[in-house]
Design a protein around this motif. Structure first.
Motif, PDB file in Angstrom:
ATOM      1  N   GLY A 174       4.788 -12.316   0.173  1.00  0.00           N
ATOM      2  CA  GLY A 174       5.096 -12.595  -1.220  1.00  0.00           C
ATOM      3  C   GLY A 174       5.067 -11.423  -2.171  1.00  0.00           C
ATOM      4  O   GLY A 174       4.940 -11.626  -3.381  1.00  0.00           O
ATOM      5  N   VAL A 175       5.218 -10.200  -1.664  1.00  0.00           N
ATOM      6  CA  VAL A 175       5.280  -9.015  -2.530  1.00  0.00           C
ATOM      7  C   VAL A 175       6.488  -8.186  -2.118  1.00  0.00           C
ATOM      8  O   VAL A 175       6.638  -7.833  -0.940  1.00  0.00           O
ATOM      9  CB  VAL A 175       4.009  -8.151  -2.432  1.00  0.00           C
ATOM     10  N   ILE A 176       7.331  -7.849  -3.075  1.00  0.00           N
ATOM     11  CA  ILE A 176       8.504  -7.028  -2.792  1.00  0.00           C
ATOM     12  C   ILE A 176       8.126  -5.560  -2.965  1.00  0.00           C
ATOM     13  O   ILE A 176       7.707  -5.124  -4.042  1.00  0.00           O
ATOM     14  CB  ILE A 176       9.670  -7.399  -3.728  1.00  0.00           C
ATOM     15  N   LEU A 177       8.266  -4.809  -1.882  1.00  0.00           N
ATOM     16  CA  LEU A 177       7.913  -3.390  -1.843  1.00  0.00           C
ATOM     17  C   LEU A 177       9.115  -2.556  -1.451  1.00  0.00           C
ATOM     18  O   LEU A 177      10.046  -3.043  -0.804  1.00  0.00           O
ATOM     19  CB  LEU A 177       6.817  -3.141  -0.803  1.00  0.00           C
ATOM     20  N   LEU A 178       9.057  -1.281  -1.810  1.00  0.00           N
ATOM     21  CA  LEU A 178      10.065  -0.304  -1.400  1.00  0.00           C
ATOM     22  C   LEU A 178       9.375   0.863  -0.708  1.00  0.00           C
ATOM     23  O   LEU A 178       8.266   1.255  -1.079  1.00  0.00           O
ATOM     24  CB  LEU A 178      10.829   0.238  -2.608  1.00  0.00           C
ATOM     25  N   SER A 179      10.051   1.438   0.258  1.00  0.00           N
ATOM     26  CA  SER A 179       9.583   2.681   0.856  1.00  0.00           C
ATOM     27  C   SER A 179      10.489   3.815   0.396  1.00  0.00           C
ATOM     28  O   SER A 179      11.548   3.592  -0.194  1.00  0.00           O
ATOM     29  CB  SER A 179       9.584   2.589   2.382  1.00  0.00           C
ATOM     30  N   CYS A 180      10.075   5.037   0.649  1.00  0.00           N
ATOM     31  CA  CYS A 180      10.892   6.205   0.333  1.00  0.00           C
ATOM     32  C   CYS A 180      10.325   7.391   1.087  1.00  0.00           C
ATOM     33  O   CYS A 180       9.497   7.232   1.984  1.00  0.00           O
ATOM     34  CB  CYS A 180      10.941   6.471  -1.182  1.00  0.00           C
ATOM     35  N   GLY A 181      10.757   8.593   0.734  1.00  0.00           N
ATOM     36  CA  GLY A 181      10.297   9.809   1.406  1.00  0.00           C
ATOM     37  C   GLY A 181      11.287  10.275   2.448  1.00  0.00           C
ATOM     38  O   GLY A 181      11.899   9.461   3.142  1.00  0.00           O
ATOM     39  N   ILE A 182      11.449  11.587   2.544  1.00  0.00           N
ATOM     40  CA  ILE A 182      12.423  12.118   3.497  1.00  0.00           C
ATOM     41  C   ILE A 182      12.033  11.796   4.937  1.00  0.00           C
ATOM     42  O   ILE A 182      12.875  11.815   5.835  1.00  0.00           O
ATOM     43  CB  ILE A 182      12.632  13.635   3.319  1.00  0.00           C
ATOM     44  N   LYS A 183      10.742  11.464   5.164  1.00  0.00           N
ATOM     45  CA  LYS A 183      10.294  11.077   6.491  1.00  0.00           C
ATOM     46  C   LYS A 183       9.955   9.593   6.573  1.00  0.00           C
ATOM     47  O   LYS A 183       9.391   9.129   7.566  1.00  0.00           O
ATOM     48  CB  LYS A 183       9.092  11.932   6.909  1.00  0.00           C
ATOM     49  N   GLY A 184      10.300   8.856   5.523  1.00  0.00           N
ATOM     50  CA  GLY A 184      10.155   7.403   5.541  1.00  0.00           C
ATOM     51  C   GLY A 184       8.727   6.907   5.577  1.00  0.00           C
ATOM     52  O   GLY A 184       8.487   5.778   6.035  1.00  0.00           O
ATOM     53  N   LEU A 242      -1.584  -6.295  -5.189  1.00  0.00           N
ATOM     54  CA  LEU A 242      -2.292  -5.257  -4.438  1.00  0.00           C
ATOM     55  C   LEU A 242      -3.284  -5.864  -3.450  1.00  0.00           C
ATOM     56  O   LEU A 242      -3.519  -5.296  -2.370  1.00  0.00           O
ATOM     57  CB  LEU A 242      -2.994  -4.308  -5.397  1.00  0.00           C
ATOM     58  N   ASP A 243      -3.855  -6.999  -3.794  1.00  0.00           N
ATOM     59  CA  ASP A 243      -4.762  -7.678  -2.864  1.00  0.00           C
ATOM     60  C   ASP A 243      -4.002  -8.148  -1.630  1.00  0.00           C
ATOM     61  O   ASP A 243      -4.498  -8.041  -0.496  1.00  0.00           O
ATOM     62  CB  ASP A 243      -5.429  -8.862  -3.563  1.00  0.00           C
ATOM     63  N   THR A 275      -4.611  -6.798   2.261  1.00  0.00           N
ATOM     64  CA  THR A 275      -4.816  -7.703   3.389  1.00  0.00           C
ATOM     65  C   THR A 275      -3.848  -7.411   4.528  1.00  0.00           C
ATOM     66  O   THR A 275      -4.252  -7.319   5.701  1.00  0.00           O
ATOM     67  CB  THR A 275      -4.636  -9.162   2.929  1.00  0.00           C
ATOM     68  N   GLU A 276      -2.577  -7.218   4.190  1.00  0.00           N
ATOM     69  CA  GLU A 276      -1.570  -6.962   5.220  1.00  0.00           C
ATOM     70  C   GLU A 276      -1.751  -5.594   5.864  1.00  0.00           C
ATOM     71  O   GLU A 276      -1.547  -5.431   7.076  1.00  0.00           O
ATOM     72  CB  GLU A 276      -0.170  -7.094   4.628  1.00  0.00           C
ATOM     73  N   LEU A 277      -2.133  -4.613   5.074  1.00  0.00           N
ATOM     74  CA  LEU A 277      -2.325  -3.268   5.611  1.00  0.00           C
ATOM     75  C   LEU A 277      -3.507  -3.233   6.573  1.00  0.00           C
ATOM     76  O   LEU A 277      -3.419  -2.616   7.660  1.00  0.00           O
ATOM     77  CB  LEU A 277      -2.531  -2.279   4.462  1.00  0.00           C
ATOM     78  N   LEU A 278      -4.609  -3.884   6.211  1.00  0.00           N
ATOM     79  CA  LEU A 278      -5.765  -3.895   7.095  1.00  0.00           C
ATOM     80  C   LEU A 278      -5.453  -4.598   8.417  1.00  0.00           C
ATOM     81  O   LEU A 278      -5.942  -4.192   9.476  1.00  0.00           O
ATOM     82  CB  LEU A 278      -6.946  -4.568   6.393  1.00  0.00           C
ATOM     83  N   LYS A 279      -4.613  -5.624   8.378  1.00  0.00           N
ATOM     84  CA  LYS A 279      -4.194  -6.288   9.621  1.00  0.00           C
ATOM     85  C   LYS A 279      -3.425  -5.312  10.502  1.00  0.00           C
ATOM     86  O   LYS A 279      -3.565  -5.337  11.744  1.00  0.00           O
ATOM     87  CB  LYS A 279      -3.296  -7.487   9.286  1.00  0.00           C
ATOM     88  N   LEU A 280      -2.587  -4.478   9.885  1.00  0.00           N
ATOM     89  CA  LEU A 280      -1.733  -3.586  10.659  1.00  0.00           C
ATOM     90  C   LEU A 280      -2.489  -2.446  11.328  1.00  0.00           C
ATOM     91  O   LEU A 280      -2.080  -1.956  12.392  1.00  0.00           O
ATOM     92  CB  LEU A 280      -0.632  -3.002   9.739  1.00  0.00           C
ATOM     93  N   ILE A 281      -3.555  -2.002  10.715  1.00  0.00           N
ATOM     94  CA  ILE A 281      -4.261  -0.833  11.277  1.00  0.00           C
ATOM     95  C   ILE A 281      -5.437  -1.208  12.151  1.00  0.00           C
ATOM     96  O   ILE A 281      -6.069  -0.320  12.756  1.00  0.00           O
ATOM     97  CB  ILE A 281      -4.731   0.120  10.153  1.00  0.00           C
TER      98      ILE A 281
END
Length: 424
Positions: free
Chosen positions: A382-392, A412-413, A417-423
């Motif tokens: 439920g959060v729309i995010l964008l990535s960027c950077g020449i190395k993504g 941000l909460d 939560t999603e980031l902690l699941k991924l790592i």
């Protein structure tokens, strides 16, 4: 219809090069919330890539456009002009950097603004060379791809690009590219490839957008200004993503202590309606012959009345100040998150342009896969995010400047939560 059904229809009829971030199809949008066709709500941390600085469907903009639509939608500004075009130009030249006579033109897209800035610079100087920087992004037309300093996905398979475009390193302390290295490369360019008397313009972003939200150092920009003054080169500041209160100032160049000769604007200047512009010194802007600038849809009357309201909203609702408040809130929360996630190598913030860069905590290698996965998982949550950077490997946050603080914290909460699941 469901999101999946719409995506299946799209895949059959839309070229794959025009990809979408996720199969989330918008039905309605209000301020910082987008609701999809299935009724699910999303916190918008992208704002249409910094377009909806004033939020989605601001009632003041909606009312102005509805009123204009009742009068007429199009006449072509270069055939039968209208007052809103002139009024908007008056307000833009009044607010653009520089205590000198200025003039402006309006177009439709950011790429058109950049192309026309280059045309004006070449007409003014009688020269052809253009200098841009690695990591910069200036649009998707052939000229603008040539200026852009990021290969994937913008340039792959589309060459050749125009000649007389030269790229230099952009100073980046996090990646050990010093200001002096960049300036030395400029001197080498003048020694080896093109003499200064053949350079029409130097173009840069005060904060690189697609390149990773790296800020141009003020001392480096001051040196560019000196070089341009010494050799009669036009200094173009690309404010398409950074302008209109996004960085806590009306224009990001105000943070740098220098005045560009020409500024390009787009994205946030019309509340979601297609509009771009070029504003700069009157004697430079007047270099093009009558009829040399413009376009069929340039300065649409619907977009111009929206643009007038955007300026009014920025000033009445103190959006420059709100950008600073939003950015501070993001920064504090991300720094706290960094304590639990060593993969967050760097956090950058100027106003409401905020970046979080992922790097391997042991090797420093860019973590593009983690970045991509977080964008996808956040969207699903439920959060729309964008990535960027020449190395993504950079997450960029571009929320509407009208977003409520509680929505920032909620979004941000979810990301935490999603980031902690991924790592783990």
């Amino acid at each position: 219809m469901t999101n999946t059904e719409w995506q299946a229809r799209k895949d059959k009829v839309v070229a794959k090069g025009m990809a979408n971030l996720s199969a989330t199809y918008a039905a309605t949008a209000k301020n910082a919330i987008i609701t999809d066709v299935e009724g699910k709500e999303y916190i918008d941390f992208a704002a249409g890539i910094a377009v909806n600085n004033t939020g989605h469907s601001h009632p003041q903009i909606v009312a102005a456009v509805q009123k204009q639509l009742e009068n007429f939608s199009h006449t072509c500004s270069s055939v039968t002009p209208y007052g809103s075009f002139v009024e908007l130009a008056e307000k833009v030249v009044e607010r653009a950097p520089g205590d000198f006579d200025k003039k402006a033109i309006f177009l439709t897209t950011g790429a058109e603004a950049v192309e026309n800035a280059v045309k004006v610079a070449r007409a003014h100087t009688g020269r052809s060379g253009i200098i841009a920087f690695n990591g910069g992004f200036h649009g998707r037309t052939n000229m603008c791809m040539g200026l852009t300093g990021k290969m994937a996905p913008y340039k792959i398979g589309f060459g050749p690009f125009p000649n007389e475009i030269y790229h230099l390193p952009f100073p980046n302390a996090y990646h050990d590219i010093s200001e002096q290295q960049s300036l030395d490369a400029l001197n080498d360019l003048f020694t080896c490839d093109i003499e200064p008397s053949r350079v029409a313009a130097i173009i840069f972003e005060p904060v690189q957008g697609e390149g990773g939200f790296y800020q141009a150092p003020a001392t480096w920009v001051a040196e560019l200004r000196k070089v341009c003054d010494q050799h009669g080169i036009v200094l173009i500041c690309d404010e398409i993503q950074t302008g209109y209160a996004r960085t806590g100032k009306m224009f990001a160049s105000e943070h740098l202590g220098i005045i560009p000769d020409i500024t390009t604007i787009a994205k946030g200047i019309a509340g979601g309606f297609p509009l771009s512009g070029v504003v700069g010194k009157a004697e430079i802007m007047d270099a093009a012959v009558p009829g040399g600038l413009g376009g069929t849809y340039a300065g649409s009357p619907l977009a111009c009345v929206a643009g007038l309201e955007v300026i009014d909203i920025i000033e009445k609702e103190s959006l420059c100040e709100r950008a600073e408040q939003i950015g501070t809130l993001f920064r504090e929360q991300l720094i706290a998150l960094q304590q639990d996630v060593p993969h967050i190598g760097d956090i950058r913030q100027i106003g409401a342009m905020i970046a979080m860069e992922f790097s391997d905590p042991e090797t420093g290698a860019p973590l593009a896969d983690l970045t991509k996965a977080l964008v996808q998982k956040a969207n699903q949550a439920g959060v729309i995010l964008l990535s960027c950077g020449i190395k993504g490997n950079v997450i960029r946050f571009l929320p509407p400047l009208t977003i409520e603080p509680e929505l920032v914290l909620k979004g941000l909460d979810i990301i935490k939560t999603e980031l902690l699941k991924l790592i783990r």
